[in-house]
Design a protein around this motif. Structure first.
Motif, PDB file in Angstrom:
ATOM      1  N   GLU A  25       0.814  -1.215   0.000  1.00 20.44           N
ATOM      2  CA  GLU A  25       0.000   0.000   0.000  1.00 20.44           C
ATOM      3  C   GLU A  25       0.849   1.267   0.000  1.00 20.44           C
ATOM      4  O   GLU A  25       0.510   2.248  -0.659  1.00 20.44           O
ATOM      5  N   GLN A  26       1.954   1.243   0.712  1.00 22.21           N
ATOM      6  CA  GLN A  26       2.785   2.445   0.773  1.00 22.21           C
ATOM      7  C   GLN A  26       3.537   2.682  -0.535  1.00 22.21           C
ATOM      8  O   GLN A  26       3.708   3.827  -0.950  1.00 22.21           O
ATOM      9  N   ILE A  27       3.938   1.623  -1.211  1.00 29.30           N
ATOM     10  CA  ILE A  27       4.566   1.795  -2.526  1.00 29.30           C
ATOM     11  C   ILE A  27       3.512   2.238  -3.534  1.00 29.30           C
ATOM     12  O   ILE A  27       3.754   3.145  -4.339  1.00 29.30           O
ATOM     13  N   ARG A  28       2.331   1.637  -3.497  1.00 26.89           N
ATOM     14  CA  ARG A  28       1.238   2.065  -4.389  1.00 26.89           C
ATOM     15  C   ARG A  28       0.928   3.539  -4.180  1.00 26.89           C
ATOM     16  O   ARG A  28       0.737   4.288  -5.134  1.00 26.89           O
ATOM     17  N   SER A  29       0.858   3.947  -2.922  1.00 32.23           N
ATOM     18  CA  SER A  29       0.573   5.343  -2.601  1.00 32.23           C
ATOM     19  C   SER A  29       1.660   6.267  -3.152  1.00 32.23           C
ATOM     20  O   SER A  29       1.361   7.317  -3.728  1.00 32.23           O
ATOM     21  N   ALA A  30       2.916   5.889  -2.991  1.00 35.17           N
ATOM     22  CA  ALA A  30       4.026   6.700  -3.507  1.00 35.17           C
ATOM     23  C   ALA A  30       3.949   6.810  -5.028  1.00 35.17           C
ATOM     24  O   ALA A  30       4.199   7.883  -5.597  1.00 35.17           O
ATOM     25  N   LEU A  31       3.555   5.723  -5.689  1.00 34.11           N
ATOM     26  CA  LEU A  31       3.396   5.754  -7.148  1.00 34.11           C
ATOM     27  C   LEU A  31       2.251   6.688  -7.540  1.00 34.11           C
ATOM     28  O   LEU A  31       2.385   7.500  -8.451  1.00 34.11           O
ATOM     29  N   ALA A  32       1.133   6.556  -6.842  1.00 33.45           N
ATOM     30  CA  ALA A  32      -0.042   7.374  -7.157  1.00 33.45           C
ATOM     31  C   ALA A  32       0.231   8.863  -6.957  1.00 33.45           C
ATOM     32  O   ALA A  32      -0.255   9.693  -7.711  1.00 33.45           O
ATOM     33  N   ASP A  69       0.092  -6.287 -10.813  1.00 35.90           N
ATOM     34  CA  ASP A  69      -0.752  -5.108 -11.090  1.00 35.90           C
ATOM     35  C   ASP A  69      -0.265  -4.320 -12.300  1.00 35.90           C
ATOM     36  O   ASP A  69      -0.930  -3.389 -12.740  1.00 35.90           O
ATOM     37  N   GLY A  70       0.936  -4.650 -12.786  1.00 36.50           N
ATOM     38  CA  GLY A  70       1.506  -3.914 -13.911  1.00 36.50           C
ATOM     39  C   GLY A  70       2.150  -2.609 -13.501  1.00 36.50           C
ATOM     40  O   GLY A  70       2.419  -1.749 -14.337  1.00 36.50           O
ATOM     41  N   LEU A  71       2.405  -2.437 -12.198  1.00 36.34           N
ATOM     42  CA  LEU A  71       3.001  -1.198 -11.712  1.00 36.34           C
ATOM     43  C   LEU A  71       4.522  -1.252 -11.683  1.00 36.34           C
ATOM     44  O   LEU A  71       5.188  -0.214 -11.647  1.00 36.34           O
ATOM     45  N   THR A  72       5.065  -2.463 -11.665  1.00 34.04           N
ATOM     46  CA  THR A  72       6.520  -2.620 -11.725  1.00 34.04           C
ATOM     47  C   THR A  72       6.852  -3.701 -12.742  1.00 34.04           C
ATOM     48  O   THR A  72       5.987  -4.470 -13.160  1.00 34.04           O
ATOM     49  N   GLU A  73       8.117  -3.731 -13.093  1.00 30.03           N
ATOM     50  CA  GLU A  73       8.591  -4.773 -14.013  1.00 30.03           C
ATOM     51  C   GLU A  73      10.002  -5.157 -13.619  1.00 30.03           C
ATOM     52  O   GLU A  73      10.798  -4.316 -13.189  1.00 30.03           O
ATOM     53  N   LYS A  74      10.290  -6.444 -13.728  1.00 34.51           N
ATOM     54  CA  LYS A  74      11.649  -6.928 -13.441  1.00 34.51           C
ATOM     55  C   LYS A  74      12.454  -6.849 -14.725  1.00 34.51           C
ATOM     56  O   LYS A  74      11.949  -7.165 -15.796  1.00 34.51           O
ATOM     57  N   ARG A  75      13.681  -6.410 -14.590  1.00 34.30           N
ATOM     58  CA  ARG A  75      14.615  -6.416 -15.716  1.00 34.30           C
ATOM     59  C   ARG A  75      15.767  -7.334 -15.323  1.00 34.30           C
ATOM     60  O   ARG A  75      16.483  -7.042 -14.353  1.00 34.30           O
ATOM     61  N   ARG A  76      15.882  -8.388 -16.067  1.00 36.20           N
ATOM     62  CA  ARG A  76      16.874  -9.410 -15.739  1.00 36.20           C
ATOM     63  C   ARG A  76      18.261  -8.804 -15.539  1.00 36.20           C
ATOM     64  O   ARG A  76      18.778  -8.098 -16.399  1.00 36.20           O
ATOM     65  N   THR A  80      14.258  -4.319 -10.149  1.00 38.71           N
ATOM     66  CA  THR A  80      12.837  -4.026 -10.306  1.00 38.71           C
ATOM     67  C   THR A  80      12.659  -2.536 -10.524  1.00 38.71           C
ATOM     68  O   THR A  80      13.244  -1.721  -9.804  1.00 38.71           O
ATOM     69  N   PHE A  81      11.846  -2.195 -11.520  1.00 38.74           N
ATOM     70  CA  PHE A  81      11.628  -0.805 -11.898  1.00 38.74           C
ATOM     71  C   PHE A  81      10.132  -0.499 -11.939  1.00 38.74           C
ATOM     72  O   PHE A  81       9.317  -1.373 -12.249  1.00 38.74           O
ATOM     73  N   VAL A  82       9.808   0.750 -11.674  1.00 37.74           N
ATOM     74  CA  VAL A  82       8.442   1.219 -11.840  1.00 37.74           C
ATOM     75  C   VAL A  82       8.127   1.157 -13.327  1.00 37.74           C
ATOM     76  O   VAL A  82       9.002   1.392 -14.166  1.00 37.74           O
ATOM     77  N   THR A  83       6.903   0.861 -13.652  1.00 39.58           N
ATOM     78  CA  THR A  83       6.504   0.820 -15.055  1.00 39.58           C
ATOM     79  C   THR A  83       6.834   2.134 -15.753  1.00 39.58           C
ATOM     80  O   THR A  83       6.864   3.189 -15.115  1.00 39.58           O
ATOM     81  N   THR A  84       7.061   2.067 -17.035  1.00 42.21           N
ATOM     82  CA  THR A  84       7.291   3.287 -17.813  1.00 42.21           C
ATOM     83  C   THR A  84       5.990   3.753 -18.462  1.00 42.21           C
ATOM     84  O   THR A  84       5.975   4.779 -19.143  1.00 42.21           O
ATOM     85  N   SER A  85       4.912   3.030 -18.218  1.00 38.67           N
ATOM     86  CA  SER A  85       3.615   3.347 -18.820  1.00 38.67           C
ATOM     87  C   SER A  85       2.852   4.387 -18.001  1.00 38.67           C
ATOM     88  O   SER A  85       2.299   4.090 -16.938  1.00 38.67           O
ATOM     89  N   GLU A  86       2.832   5.607 -18.521  1.00 47.07           N
ATOM     90  CA  GLU A  86       2.070   6.670 -17.868  1.00 47.07           C
ATOM     91  C   GLU A  86       0.587   6.308 -17.831  1.00 47.07           C
ATOM     92  O   GLU A  86      -0.110   6.589 -16.851  1.00 47.07           O
ATOM     93  N   THR A  91      -4.424   4.838 -14.986  1.00 42.93           N
ATOM     94  CA  THR A  91      -5.493   3.863 -14.767  1.00 42.93           C
ATOM     95  C   THR A  91      -5.509   3.422 -13.308  1.00 42.93           C
ATOM     96  O   THR A  91      -6.560   3.324 -12.686  1.00 42.93           O
ATOM     97  N   PHE A  92      -4.330   3.172 -12.762  1.00 43.04           N
ATOM     98  CA  PHE A  92      -4.224   2.769 -11.355  1.00 43.04           C
ATOM     99  C   PHE A  92      -4.777   3.851 -10.438  1.00 43.04           C
ATOM    100  O   PHE A  92      -5.528   3.566  -9.503  1.00 43.04           O
ATOM    101  N   ARG A  93      -4.421   5.100 -10.713  1.00 43.18           N
ATOM    102  CA  ARG A  93      -4.929   6.219  -9.891  1.00 43.18           C
ATOM    103  C   ARG A  93      -6.451   6.298  -9.964  1.00 43.18           C
ATOM    104  O   ARG A  93      -7.109   6.508  -8.947  1.00 43.18           O
ATOM    105  N   ALA A  94      -7.011   6.095 -11.149  1.00 49.03           N
ATOM    106  CA  ALA A  94      -8.468   6.120 -11.312  1.00 49.03           C
ATOM    107  C   ALA A  94      -9.110   4.967 -10.530  1.00 49.03           C
ATOM    108  O   ALA A  94     -10.171   5.144  -9.913  1.00 49.03           O
TER     109      ALA A  94
END
Length: 135
Positions: A25-32, A69-76, A80-86, A91-94
């Motif tokens: 929840e705290q990471i989601r909140s920081a992203l939002a 949730d599609g909010l992060t992605e692993k790069r081998r 782990t990185f936050v998605t680059t999809s604005e 959509t997540f914020r909505a």
């Protein structure tokens, strides 16, 4: 309540509540809120677990859900990185807005308030907030 800093993220942990849910929840909140930028690297599972002084499996569980949730992605080999999809973040914020409003309305209805009552209180509170410049 225990406050811990991990990189740019600040976590408030309540050890009487499930830790993975709090991290999630705290990471989601920081992203939002935009506190973590698109494409930004987040701490590794081990880094996060070490800094928060918790089991890495707990962090892994939260990270897996963020990825699902599609909010992060692993790069081998990179982490782990936050998605680059604005669009995904928008959509997540909505989705969050709808969830919070539904929770609020359900609580008010369980207290016996009608839609008219709720609407009246919201207008009254909105006017007070505008008048006192609160955001």
């Amino acid at each position: 309540m225990d406050i811990r800093q991990v990189g740019a993220l600040t976590f408030q942990l309540d050890f009487s509540q499930p830790l993975y849910e709090q991290i999630l929840e705290q990471i989601r909140s920081a992203l939002a809120k935009g506190e973590i930028g698109l494409g930004e690297k987040i701490p590794s599972v081990r880094e996060m677990a070490h800094a928060l002084k918790i089991n890495p499996n707990t962090v892994m569980r939260a990270y897996k859900e963020l990825e699902r949730d599609g909010l992060t992605e692993k790069r081998r080999g990179q982490g782990t990185f936050v998605t680059t999809s604005e669009e995904r973040v928008k959509t997540f914020r909505a989705e969050l807005v709808k969830e919070y409003i539904d929770d609020f309305l359900n609580k008010m209805e369980s207290l016996g308030y009608s839609w008219e009552d709720i609407e009246g209180y919201m207008q009254e509170r909105g006017s007070r907030r505008k008048g006192s410049d609160l955001t």
